[in-house]
Design a protein around this motif. Structure first.
Motif: not given
Length: 151
Positions: A41-62
């Motif tokens: 999960a931490i690797i997944w989080h680290h690999n998120l593209p910069l500026n690809s998440i606009d809100s916590f709801a979007m992060l949680a859903d992803s």
């Protein structure tokens, strides 16, 4: 945790339980989420593209979508413990049916399968089932192959 929904809920409750102003909560939820993760999960989080998440709801859903398999695996493992020998079912028939159920599940360790199988044996089982139960008492470390050989 194995269930990403539970992780998000637990994390959200912990952050909202802090003495934060309403306008600070969203920012803290976004910034601190990665600190609660481990392993893949931490690797997944680290690999998120910069500026690809606009809100916590979007992060949680992803996060939930990326880790939904964990929910399915845990649910499916518990399904194996629901397989029971029918009153009129012979031991060999039950072994075959149980094995077919197991095939449709993600890889499950032998010790889980043996435990689920043993718990699924009918209380009023045949002499063969009683002998199998006795073998399981005498040999505490049993593989699924052992179970097939005994049956």
């Amino acid at each position: 945790m194995t269930n990403p929904n539970e992780h998000v809920t637990s994390y959200t409750c912990a952050i909202k339980g802090k003495d934060l102003e309403d306008d600070e909560i969203e920012s803290v939820l976004l910034k601190k989420f990665g600190e609660t993760l481990s392993k893949g999960a931490i690797i997944w989080h680290h690999n998120l593209p910069l500026n690809s998440i606009d809100s916590f709801a979007m992060l949680a859903d992803s996060f939930v979508k990326a880790h939904a398999r964990a929910i399915k695996v845990e649910t499916r493992k518990s399904d194996l413990f629901k397989v029971r020998q029918n009153d009129n079912e012979m031991l060999r028939e039950f072994v075959s049916r149980f094995h077919m159920e197991r095939i449709y599940l993600p890889l499950i360790a032998d010790d889980w399968a043996v435990q689920a199988f043993t718990q699924g044996l009918n209380v009023r089982s045949s002499v063969a089932s009683q002998q199998l139960k006795q073998n399981l008492i005498e040999y505490p470390v049993v593989t699924w192959a052992d179970m097939h050989n005994w049956c």
